[in-house]
Design a protein around this motif. Structure first.
Motif, short mmCIF file in Angstrom:
data_model
loop_
_atom_site.label_atom_id
_atom_site.label_comp_id
_atom_site.label_asym_id
_atom_site.label_seq_id
_atom_site.Cartn_x
_atom_site.Cartn_y
_atom_site.Cartn_z
N GLU A 65 -4.95 -4.29 -7.69
CA GLU A 65 -6.32 -3.77 -7.70
C GLU A 65 -7.23 -4.67 -8.53
O GLU A 65 -7.94 -4.23 -9.42
N GLN A 87 -9.67 7.28 4.24
CA GLN A 87 -10.60 6.54 3.40
C GLN A 87 -11.94 6.38 4.09
O GLN A 87 -12.99 6.43 3.45
N MET A 103 -4.00 6.68 6.13
CA MET A 103 -4.71 6.28 4.90
C MET A 103 -6.05 5.63 5.25
O MET A 103 -7.07 5.88 4.61
N HIS A 148 -5.63 -0.01 -3.00
CA HIS A 148 -5.86 1.31 -2.45
C HIS A 148 -7.01 1.29 -1.44
O HIS A 148 -7.05 2.11 -0.54
N ARG A 149 -7.92 0.35 -1.61
CA ARG A 149 -9.02 0.21 -0.66
C ARG A 149 -8.51 -0.50 0.59
O ARG A 149 -8.06 -1.63 0.54
N SER A 151 -0.21 7.04 -4.62
CA SER A 151 0.04 6.82 -6.04
C SER A 151 1.46 7.24 -6.38
O SER A 151 1.94 8.29 -5.93
N VAL A 208 0.85 -1.18 0.00
CA VAL A 208 0.00 0.00 0.00
C VAL A 208 0.88 1.24 0.00
O VAL A 208 2.07 1.18 0.31
#
Length: 581
Positions: A499, A572, A568, A530-531, A372, A369
């Motif tokens: 992903e 989120q 993060m 990313h989730r 970007s 993780v």
């Protein structure tokens, strides 16, 4: 000596060993054909000599008729041999060349494809190979044959009358020198023309691929205006290249024509002085008229051979590029994937990974993780040796992956990336890419685990429905599920997921996650996500930031540290609770 010459020929003109042998045969056949074309001149010279000397040539008319028939037969035979030695052999070599290029591209590291775009490589395989078909069937054999036959005729002329021979032959080295001196100019002009062609081809391909986005943003007209300018640039460069070649070739041809003048003047002088007879004068005029026409073609062929250097250079660039090699036998003990102080930069020179170290253990899920551009996808692709690393080491079960043949190594990996590549084929065959020897039942079973049956069975031909170029008849989620089905079918011990469920809705994401969970059992799994909910069940989380490992541990441990990973997760969750008011 012969073998060394064939190797040199193959290296210079991007030929296989058989192609080099066939090129030599083609040159020899053109040489024989040119000699056959000179035979009627010898017959005519003998006839004129007999007539001038008052011999009873009429009595020998059957002999002359037979000689004429022999000339026709020799010319027909030489032409047949020349045709088969050049055209047929060239077409075979062209097929070999394209297959060789395709095989070489298959073995090249992905770093090479970052330097060349698709339009450029397609042009090498198709346009450059097609141009060399013409070069090896017309230009090179005819040029070599003309030079060899002219040299032989020149020696004969010198033996007959050296002064007349000198008057006839002095133009040859001058003409060829003029064309030869054009090499640098031609190469520069041809390279600029090639650059313009590639820019135009790239623009056309980009326009086709992005036409939907261009129309959606109202940018179609402005883009087409730029594309039109690229097309005009190709036209201008083509004219400049043709003009640059023509200046030298036409100049050399004019010099060549001067030979007829010098032969006539020299012959007349020697005839008046009594040094030659009328028959010898006639012979030289006849030979020169026959000699200069093919040589004018030879000058054009020489210019074309010089021009072909750009195309040959483009082929050689691919053929000479170093391939990834290694052992074809796996020696790993288990499937632990270890990054040991790995650093990596793409061709731009920007450092993507800096001294990265972590271990993805067999039977565990390791999640990468980070923000970007932090190097997550790069790390995953380096794990499969898509690129070779300049610094550090990556091992699989203790085996250095840089020492393993890429195809052998990839047999251990099942990969699902964000960018799904599909083929213009059926759903069934697109999934079968995961394991080519799989039965239909095995393919359908894997497809059902990835929930491909939900859309496949609704289609007119079910599993045998054609999905268009790169699956353009499918949605993003459907394309992603086919990619996941491939990985399930391959059932490799190492799974790389980038992903993998990003294009799925919540319902299908849960279904596919369950399928992937069954697939992951007992395997080494490297997940890029990313989730944060995707990595909550991971055994280990590696946090990358600016190409470096900043955190490493279980999700719970990293949450307690309140570092980047915890931030993060918090951001989120805030985003999930956001509502439009």
């Amino acid at each position: 000596m012969a073998e060394s010459f064939l190797q040199w020929l193959g290296k210079r003109y991007a030929l296989s060993r058989q192609g080099a042998k066939d090129l030599v045969k083609g040159c020899l056949s053109c040489f024989l054909q040119n000699l056959a074309l000179m035979a009627p001149v010898a017959v005519l010279y003998r006839l004129v000599t007999a007539m001038m000397q008052g011999e009873h040539w009429m009595a020998e008319s059957p002999l002359y008729a037979l000689m004429c028939f022999g000339c026709v037969a020799a010319l027909a035979a030489a032409t047949w041999v020349q045709y088969h030695a050049t055209y047929f052999a060239t077409y075979q070599e062209s097929g070999v060349r394209r297959i060789t290029l395709a095989e070489k591209l298959r073995k090249l590291p992905l770093s090479y494809f970052g330097q060349r775009d698709l339009a450029d490589l397609t042009s090498v395989l198709m346009a450059d190979s097609a141009f060399l078909e013409t070069a090896f069937s017309h230009f090179i054999p005819e040029l070599a044959g003309s030079i060899a036959s002219t040299t032989l005729v020149a020696l004969c002329l010198i033996g007959v009358q050296w002064k007349m021979a000198l008057a006839a032959l002095w133009v040859l080295p001058v003409s060829f020198l003029i064309v030869g001196c054009s090499a640098r100019v031609q190469e520069a002009l041809n390279q600029r023309q090639m650059d313009a062609k590639m820019a135009c081809a790239g623009g056309i391909q980009e326009c086709i691929e992005t036409i939907q986005d261009l129309r959606a943003n109202g940018a179609e007209n402005s883009y087409l205006a730029g594309l039109k300018e690229k097309i005009h640039a190709v036209e201008r460069r083509a004219i400049a290249s043709e003009l640059g070649t023509a200046v030298f070739v036409v100049s050399a041809s004019l010099v060549l024509k001067l030979g007829i003048v010098t032969v006539a003047i020299t012959g007349a002088s020697l005839l008046v002085a009594g040094e030659i007879g009328l028959v010898e004068f006639f012979l030289f005029l006849l030979v020169v008229s026959r000699l200069y026409d093919p040589l004018q073609g030879a000058l054009q062929n020489l210019a074309a051979v010089i021009s072909a250097r750009v195309n040959i250079g483009r082929l050689r660039e691919i053929l000479d590029y170093p391939v990834q090699t290694g052992e074809k036998v796996l020696t790993n003990q288990g499937y632990d994937l270890v990054f040991d102080r790995v650093s990596f930069a793409y061709d731009t020179g920007v450092q993507v990974l800096k001294d990265v170290s972590f271990t993805a253990r067999q039977g565990e899920v390791t999640a990468l993780v980070g923000p970007s551009g932090s190097g997550k996808t790069t790390a995953a692709r380096l794990a499969a040796r898509f690129w070779d690393i300049p610094q550090g080491k990556i091992t699989l079960g203790g085996m250095d992956i840089s020492q393993v043949d890429p195809e052998t190594l990839l047999s251990c990996y099942a990969i699902v990336f964000q960018e799904v590549t599909l083929f213009q084929n059926t759903i069934l065959e697109n999934i079968r890419v995961g394991r080519k020897d799989a039965s239909d039942e095995e393919v359908i079973a894997a497809a059902c685990l990835a929930h491909c049956d939900e859309f496949a069975l609704r289609m007119p031909e079910g599993w045998h429905t054609m999905i268009g170029e790169n699956g353009n008849t499918l949605s993003g989620g459907e394309r992603q599920r086919i990619s996941i089905a491939r990985a399930i079918l391959k059932d490799a011990p190492i799974i790389l997921l980038d992903e993998a469920t990003a294009s799925l809705d919540v319902k299908n994401e849960n279904l596919v996650q369950n399928a992937l969970s069954r697939l992951m059992t007992g395997k080494t799994v490297l997940v890029i996500a990313h989730r944060m909910r995707t990595v909550e069940g991971a055994d280990q989380v590696v946090v990358l930031q600016d190409g470096q490992v900043t955190e490493n541990g279980t999700p719970e441990e990293l949450k307690e540290k309140n570092g980047l990973f915890a931030q993060m997760v918090h951001r989120q969750r805030e985003g999930e609770n956001w509502r439009m008011e």
